[in-house]
Design an enzyme around this catalytic site. Structure first.
Site, short mmCIF file in Angstrom:
data_model
loop_
_atom_site.label_atom_id
_atom_site.label_comp_id
_atom_site.label_asym_id
_atom_site.label_seq_id
_atom_site.Cartn_x
_atom_site.Cartn_y
_atom_site.Cartn_z
N ASP A 203 0.41 -1.48 -0.25
CA ASP A 203 0.06 -0.19 -0.16
C ASP A 203 0.40 1.00 0.07
O ASP A 203 0.40 2.42 -0.05
CB ASP A 203 -1.21 0.15 0.78
N GLN B 276 2.55 -6.05 -3.34
CA GLN B 276 2.63 -6.27 -1.55
C GLN B 276 3.51 -5.23 -1.43
O GLN B 276 3.98 -3.95 -2.19
CB GLN B 276 2.65 -7.80 -1.58
N PRO C 177 -8.49 -1.05 8.86
CA PRO C 177 -7.59 0.04 9.23
C PRO C 177 -5.90 -0.41 8.93
O PRO C 177 -6.25 -1.62 9.35
CB PRO C 177 -8.03 0.48 10.45
N GLY D 34 -4.69 -4.22 -3.46
CA GLY D 34 -5.35 -3.55 -4.09
C GLY D 34 -4.45 -2.38 -4.79
O GLY D 34 -3.95 -1.96 -3.52
N HIS D 35 -4.78 -1.69 -5.66
CA HIS D 35 -3.96 -0.46 -6.26
C HIS D 35 -4.81 0.30 -6.80
O HIS D 35 -5.76 -0.01 -7.32
CB HIS D 35 -3.46 -1.92 -7.12
N LYS E 272 2.08 2.10 -5.05
CA LYS E 272 3.09 1.68 -6.23
C LYS E 272 2.11 2.28 -7.47
O LYS E 272 2.58 2.40 -8.62
CB LYS E 272 3.02 -0.42 -6.02
P1 GDP Z 1 -0.73 0.22 -4.02
O1 GDP Z 1 -1.59 -0.89 -3.28
O2 GDP Z 1 0.83 0.58 -3.82
O3 GDP Z 1 -0.87 0.03 -5.27
O4 GDP Z 1 -1.43 1.13 -2.60
P2 GDP Z 1 -2.82 1.80 -2.53
O5 GDP Z 1 -3.53 2.01 -3.59
O6 GDP Z 1 -3.37 1.00 -1.81
O7 GDP Z 1 -2.78 2.79 -1.01
C1 GDP Z 1 -2.17 4.21 -1.72
C2 GDP Z 1 -3.24 4.89 -1.67
O8 GDP Z 1 -2.37 5.82 -1.12
C3 GDP Z 1 -3.69 4.92 -2.40
O9 GDP Z 1 -5.47 5.43 -1.61
C4 GDP Z 1 -3.79 6.32 -3.28
O10 GDP Z 1 -4.63 7.09 -3.70
C5 GDP Z 1 -2.99 7.52 -2.29
N1 GDP Z 1 -2.05 7.57 -2.34
C6 GDP Z 1 -1.01 7.29 -3.02
N2 GDP Z 1 -0.11 8.51 -3.27
C7 GDP Z 1 -0.42 9.52 -2.89
C8 GDP Z 1 0.55 10.64 -2.22
O11 GDP Z 1 1.36 11.02 -2.72
N3 GDP Z 1 -0.31 11.04 -1.15
C9 GDP Z 1 -0.93 10.89 -1.07
N4 GDP Z 1 -2.47 11.75 -0.36
N5 GDP Z 1 -2.35 10.22 -0.73
C10 GDP Z 1 -1.36 9.52 -1.80
P1 IMO Z 2 -0.94 -4.51 -1.94
O1 IMO Z 2 -0.24 -5.22 -3.90
C1 IMO Z 2 -0.93 -4.71 2.26
C2 IMO Z 2 -1.09 -8.71 3.72
C3 IMO Z 2 -2.27 -8.80 4.55
C4 IMO Z 2 -1.64 -10.12 5.65
C5 IMO Z 2 -0.42 -10.07 4.73
C6 IMO Z 2 -0.64 -12.25 4.07
O2 IMO Z 2 -2.50 -3.71 -2.14
O3 IMO Z 2 0.19 -3.55 -1.56
P2 IMO Z 2 -2.66 -12.28 2.50
O4 IMO Z 2 -3.51 -12.65 1.64
O5 IMO Z 2 -1.91 -12.43 1.19
O6 IMO Z 2 -1.80 -13.65 2.16
O7 IMO Z 2 -1.95 -11.76 3.58
O8 IMO Z 2 -0.03 -9.85 3.87
N1 IMO Z 2 -0.62 -8.64 2.45
C7 IMO Z 2 -0.75 -6.99 1.72
N2 IMO Z 2 -1.11 -5.48 3.02
N3 IMO Z 2 -1.48 -4.52 0.87
C8 IMO Z 2 -1.04 -5.87 0.07
O9 IMO Z 2 -1.22 -5.70 -1.34
C9 IMO Z 2 -1.32 -6.59 0.67
N4 IMO Z 2 -1.21 -8.19 -0.17
C10 IMO Z 2 -1.53 -9.11 1.21
O10 IMO Z 2 -3.01 -7.98 5.28
O11 IMO Z 2 -1.00 -9.15 6.91
MG MG Z 3 -2.51 -1.52 -2.06
#
Ligand code: GDP
Ligand code: IMO
Ligand code: MG
Length: 426
Positions: A13, A222, A302, A40-41, A16
């Site tokens: 998260d 991840q 959370p 979740g991207h 990426k």
């Molecule tokens: P990923 O799994 O690494 O692709 O990241 P996620 O989408 O799960 O979580 C990143 C969250 O941060 C998303 O809601 C993005 O829209 C948000 N985000 C990404 N870059 C920035 C930033 O520079 N500032 C803020 N405020 N939010 C960001």
């Molecule tokens: P992105 O690509 C954050 C965490 C889960 C748990 C552990 C194992 O959005 O960054 P799993 O379901 O893979 O067997 O869970 O890994 N986890 C993540 N945490 N972002 C993710 O993906 C994750 N994918 C798995 O919360 O701790």
């Molecule tokens: Mg994510």
């Protein structure tokens, strides 16, 4: 643009998808190399928010090949749901292709994941319950199904005769779950074949050969600290997000890769179980969580928050093969008078101070963070477009991180939108 891997440098998260989407603009071929719909991207572009789980974020450009690689695990129904959602939003999926060698997540994988989590007691991982661990377990045990297996009923029947008896015994005798008849699984596989048919690329060898001189972007899911071999085991996922995983899971060799961009937040978050030394369980942690809107895309949980941990990040740079860093969410600190960086860990039992990451997470309870405190910038940086226009204290924070990590920060993100990004010369 060189051939680049974009991977998470922390616990997932990190933002990426935002960085992948941004760089995909100048790539021809985007390949997701591991993980499944546990990811979740989020991409924010053209005033719209898109959420991806398996489909490479580069799909939004419409004219790129987006390949879901061999190292991934695919749950057919989740894949279909994601596709249907994107189609309903008018996204062009003509470039989407799947490796026939990717693994299939079956319903029993999800059931086993759920069972294991609810019966693990203190050993609970806090998984996403998407069946990821059990699917990779079957892959490693050589009892899994690959996408290609769904397309020939004769060989599928042979494979099911090998796989099912043992699987059913395990389901009923170990987990107390219902067994699956061969007819039921065969029927499911027919349905799955229909879902995958428009996308599965049986000519992938030709495809990779034809595109070997293109600009390739490898998309990780991840993060390094969730890597099955290098992360905070056992509180990890079941695949290899590290840079080396890109070669394993894609079909392009390691020499194809020119740069590995590790995406890191200006602080740290984590969902699920497992310790992290800089976790803040106080009002500052809450403030980061609320300001950064730190709630999971896949599960809504959370995210736990803490200060930037340079000890794990230096480790992630080393084992992840990271050559550059994209630092995200700097804007979250707009109203923070002080910002801390953890530069070392102190072992409270021995008094020893180390900058090397202790790899046994069960010892992390003995460690406390050693912090360096920097002044905040107390202004809104979300509209800044050039590095030189950032407040002095923001620049100092970034440059201090570069010095500690001995790695250039080449991209700075100051908001979720594609446009809210600053490219910085090394
Ligand atoms: P990923 O799994 O690494 O692709 O990241 P996620 O989408 O799960 O979580 C990143 C969250 O941060 C998303 O809601 C993005 O829209 C948000 N985000 C990404 N870059 C920035 C930033 O520079 N500032 C803020 N405020 N939010 C960001
Ligand atoms: P992105 O690509 C954050 C965490 C889960 C748990 C552990 C194992 O959005 O960054 P799993 O379901 O893979 O067997 O869970 O890994 N986890 C993540 N945490 N972002 C993710 O993906 C994750 N994918 C798995 O919360 O701790
Ligand atoms: Mg994510």
């Amino acid at each position: 643009m060189a051939n680049i891997v974009v991977l998470g440098a922390q616990w997932g998260d990190e933002g990426k998808a935002k960085i992948t989407d941004l760089l995909a603009g100048s790539a021809d071929f985007i390949i997701r190399y591991q993980g499944g719909c546990n990811a979740g991207h989020t991409v924010v572009a053209n005033n719209t928010t898109y959420k991806f789980h398996l489909i490479p974020s580069g799909i939004l450009y419409g004219n790129k090949i987006c390949f879901i690689g061999t190292g991934t695990v695919i749950h057919p129904e989740s894949f279909k749901a994601e596709i249907d959602e994107l189609k309903s939003r008018g996204v062009n999926l003509s470039g989407l292709k799947i490796s026939p060698l990717a693994s299939v997540t079956m319903p029993y994988h999800i059931e086993i994941d759920g069972y294991s989590e609810s019966h693990a007691g203190k050993g609970k991982i806090g998984t996403t319950k998407k069946g990821i661990g059990p699917t990779y377990t079957d892959k490693a045990a050589r009892t899994g199904l690959k996408i290609q297996d769904l397309f020939d009923e004769e060989t599928l029947s042979e494979k099911l005769d090998i796989i099912l008896p043992l699987k059913n015994k395990t389901l009923s005798k170990v987990y107390g779950l219902d067994e699956y008849s061969k007819e039921c699984i065969t029927e499911l596989c027919r349905k799955y074949a229909e879902i995958f048919k428009p996308y599965v690329c049986f000519e992938w060898q030709k495809l990779l050969e034809e595109h070997k001189d293109d600009k390739i972007l490898f998309e990780g899911a991840q993060g390094v600290m969730l890597d099955i071999d290098w992360g905070t085991y056992p509180f990890v996922t079941s695949s290899n997000p590290i840079g080396g995983g890109a070669a394993v899971g894609s079909g392009f060799g390691p020499k194809t890769i020119d740069e590995v961009i590790g995406v890191a937040k200006a602080y740290v978050t984590r969902v699920g179980e497992g310790p992290f030394v800089t976790e803040l369980k106080d009002s500052t942690g809450k403030e980061i969580q609320e300001t950064g809107r730190e709630f999971g895309v896949t599960t809504g949980r959370p995210r736990r928050c803490g200060w930037f941990d340079a000890v794990t990040m230096r480790y992630a740079v080393q084992v992840g093969g990271i050559t550059q860093i994209a630092l995200t969410k700097l804007d979250v600190f707009n109203k923070f008078p002080e910002i801390k960086i953890c530069t070392a860990y102190k072992n409270t039992k021995t008094g020893e101070i180390t900058k090397y990451y202790p790899t046994d997470v069960f010892t992390h309870k003995y460690y406390e963070p050693v912090y360096e405190t920097m002044p905040g910038w107390m202004s809104n940086i979300t509209d800044v477009k050039e590095f030189d226009e950032l407040p002095e204290n923001t620049k100092k924070y970034i440059e201090r991180l570069e010095a500690i990590l001995e790695t250039p920060i080449s991209i700075v993100s100051v908001g979720p939108d594609r446009e809210q990004t600053i490219f910085k010369n090394p």
